[in-house]
Design a protein around this motif. Structure first.
Motif, PDB file in Angstrom:
ATOM      1  N   ALA A  39       0.771  -1.317  -0.106  1.00 17.15           N
ATOM      2  CA  ALA A  39       0.130  -0.568   0.357  1.00 17.15           C
ATOM      3  C   ALA A  39       0.480   1.474   0.541  1.00 17.15           C
ATOM      4  CB  ALA A  39      -0.807   0.403   1.223  1.00 17.15           C
ATOM      5  N   GLN A  40       1.998   1.097   1.022  1.00 16.53           N
ATOM      6  CA  GLN A  40       2.667   2.183   0.984  1.00 16.53           C
ATOM      7  C   GLN A  40       3.518   2.591  -0.847  1.00 16.53           C
ATOM      8  OE1 GLN A  40       5.623   1.122   4.343  1.00 16.53           O
ATOM      9  NE2 GLN A  40       4.696   2.377   5.663  1.00 16.53           N
ATOM     10  N   SER A  41       4.057   1.589  -1.472  1.00 19.89           N
ATOM     11  CA  SER A  41       4.248   1.730  -2.450  1.00 19.89           C
ATOM     12  C   SER A  41       2.777   2.002  -3.279  1.00 19.89           C
ATOM     13  CB  SER A  41       5.074  -0.600  -2.893  1.00 19.89           C
ATOM     14  OG  SER A  41       5.369  -0.058  -4.178  1.00 19.89           O
ATOM     15  N   ARG A  42       1.871   1.949  -3.589  1.00 19.40           N
ATOM     16  CA  ARG A  42       1.526   2.128  -4.378  1.00 19.40           C
ATOM     17  C   ARG A  42       1.340   3.800  -4.483  1.00 19.40           C
ATOM     18  NH1 ARG A  42      -4.939   1.592  -4.239  1.00 19.40           N
ATOM     19  NH2 ARG A  42      -5.425   2.752  -5.934  1.00 19.40           N
ATOM     20  N   LEU A  43       0.870   4.190  -2.812  1.00 19.05           N
ATOM     21  CA  LEU A  43       1.068   5.737  -3.034  1.00 19.05           C
ATOM     22  C   LEU A  43       2.460   6.277  -2.661  1.00 19.05           C
ATOM     23  CD1 LEU A  43      -0.053   7.762   0.363  1.00 19.05           C
ATOM     24  CD2 LEU A  43       2.003   8.132  -0.125  1.00 19.05           C
ATOM     25  N   LEU A  47       2.024   9.332  -5.737  1.00 18.21           N
ATOM     26  CA  LEU A  47       2.539  10.646  -5.470  1.00 18.21           C
ATOM     27  C   LEU A  47       3.828  11.525  -6.842  1.00 18.21           C
ATOM     28  CD1 LEU A  47       3.026  13.268  -3.338  1.00 18.21           C
ATOM     29  CD2 LEU A  47       4.911  11.548  -1.877  1.00 18.21           C
ATOM     30  N   ALA A  48       4.230  10.218  -7.272  1.00 20.37           N
ATOM     31  CA  ALA A  48       5.570  10.292  -8.359  1.00 20.37           C
ATOM     32  C   ALA A  48       4.508  10.626  -9.561  1.00 20.37           C
ATOM     33  CB  ALA A  48       6.281   8.918  -8.714  1.00 20.37           C
ATOM     34  N   HIS A  49       2.948  10.698  -9.670  1.00 22.78           N
ATOM     35  CA  HIS A  49       2.722  10.744 -10.607  1.00 22.78           C
ATOM     36  C   HIS A  49       2.011  12.387 -10.980  1.00 22.78           C
ATOM     37  CE1 HIS A  49       3.227   7.223 -12.562  1.00 22.78           C
ATOM     38  NE2 HIS A  49       2.701   6.839 -12.040  1.00 22.78           N
ATOM     39  N   ARG A  62      -7.983   9.850  -5.480  1.00 17.79           N
ATOM     40  CA  ARG A  62      -6.558   8.935  -7.120  1.00 17.79           C
ATOM     41  C   ARG A  62      -6.430   7.730  -6.473  1.00 17.79           C
ATOM     42  NH1 ARG A  62      -2.208  10.559 -10.465  1.00 17.79           N
ATOM     43  NH2 ARG A  62      -3.318  12.753 -10.348  1.00 17.79           N
ATOM     44  N   LEU A  63      -6.601   7.526  -5.531  1.00 16.12           N
ATOM     45  CA  LEU A  63      -6.542   6.125  -4.636  1.00 16.12           C
ATOM     46  C   LEU A  63      -7.468   5.180  -4.709  1.00 16.12           C
ATOM     47  CD1 LEU A  63      -3.021   7.090  -2.395  1.00 16.12           C
ATOM     48  CD2 LEU A  63      -3.118   5.084  -4.648  1.00 16.12           C
ATOM     49  N   LEU A  73      -1.008   5.722   5.830  1.00 18.68           N
ATOM     50  CA  LEU A  73      -0.003   5.019   5.287  1.00 18.68           C
ATOM     51  C   LEU A  73       1.132   6.444   5.286  1.00 18.68           C
ATOM     52  CD1 LEU A  73      -1.834   4.236   2.251  1.00 18.68           C
ATOM     53  CD2 LEU A  73      -0.433   2.596   4.133  1.00 18.68           C
ATOM     54  N   VAL A  74       0.834   7.575   5.260  1.00 13.45           N
ATOM     55  CA  VAL A  74       1.777   9.220   4.640  1.00 13.45           C
ATOM     56  C   VAL A  74       2.364   8.862   6.689  1.00 13.45           C
ATOM     57  CG1 VAL A  74       1.649  11.356   5.214  1.00 13.45           C
ATOM     58  CG2 VAL A  74       0.336  10.604   3.260  1.00 13.45           C
ATOM     59  N   ASP A  75       1.939   8.746   7.628  1.00 12.55           N
ATOM     60  CA  ASP A  75       2.520   8.817   9.321  1.00 12.55           C
ATOM     61  C   ASP A  75       3.823   7.446   9.019  1.00 12.55           C
ATOM     62  OD1 ASP A  75       1.036  10.763  10.139  1.00 12.55           O
ATOM     63  OD2 ASP A  75      -0.684   9.314  10.638  1.00 12.55           O
ATOM     64  N   GLY A  76       3.620   6.668   7.936  1.00 11.86           N
ATOM     65  CA  GLY A  76       4.505   5.667   7.811  1.00 11.86           C
ATOM     66  C   GLY A  76       5.589   5.872   7.294  1.00 11.86           C
TER      67      GLY A  76
END
Length: 154
Positions: A39-43, A47-49, A62-63, A73-76
């Protein structure tokens, strides 16, 4: 007597391939010891896009998840130094999320892991088969039919 369901079989094959792809990609990620969940990978990839740092609400949309899930996810990712929260220059009450240098490095590792996983999955296919598969996948992704080679014209 029951009639075979070729579409059902095809759907099952697609689902099995998807599960296999996830397992192989997860194994490649674990080998790199990035400490990033799928899930973090997907975020990070999402984010890179963006051309500029998005709001958490934009990421959630978007997700296709609830905003609370993005916060977790952002916290981690922030704790690991891969993203940071920054105030919006136009409205300081709005917080945006941006990749850090460590986040960009993690993305490079994630992309390498995905390429390695794809290569493992595609290894049994010859170049011509890969080309045909690519065309078929483009058709499925776009949702439009591709004209048949050598087909008759009306």
């Amino acid at each position: 007597m029951t009639v075979p369901d070729p579409d059902g079989l095809l759907a099952e094959q697609v689902l099995r391939l998807t599960r296999r792809m996830h397992r192989i990609q997860k194994r490649h990620l674990e080998r790199r010891e990035l400490g990033i969940t799928p899930a973090q990978s997907r975020l990070l990839r999402t984010l890179a896009h963006y051309g500029s740092p998005p709001r958490m609400a934009d990421l959630a949309e978007r997700l296709e998840v609830v905003p609370r899930a993005v916060t977790t996810l952002v916290d981690g990712l922030e704790a690991s130094g891969r993203v940071r929260r920054v105030p919006d220059p136009a409205n300081r009450r709005v917080i945006r999320i941006e990749l850090t240098e460590d986040g960009h490095a993690a993305l490079r590792e994630l992309r390498a892991a995905r390429r390695a996983a794809a290569e493992e999955i595609l290894a049994p296919l010859a170049d011509e088969q890969r080309e045909v598969l690519g065309e078929l996948l483009d058709t499925l992704i776009d949702g439009t039919a591709v004209p048949r080679c050598g087909g008759t014209s009306a």
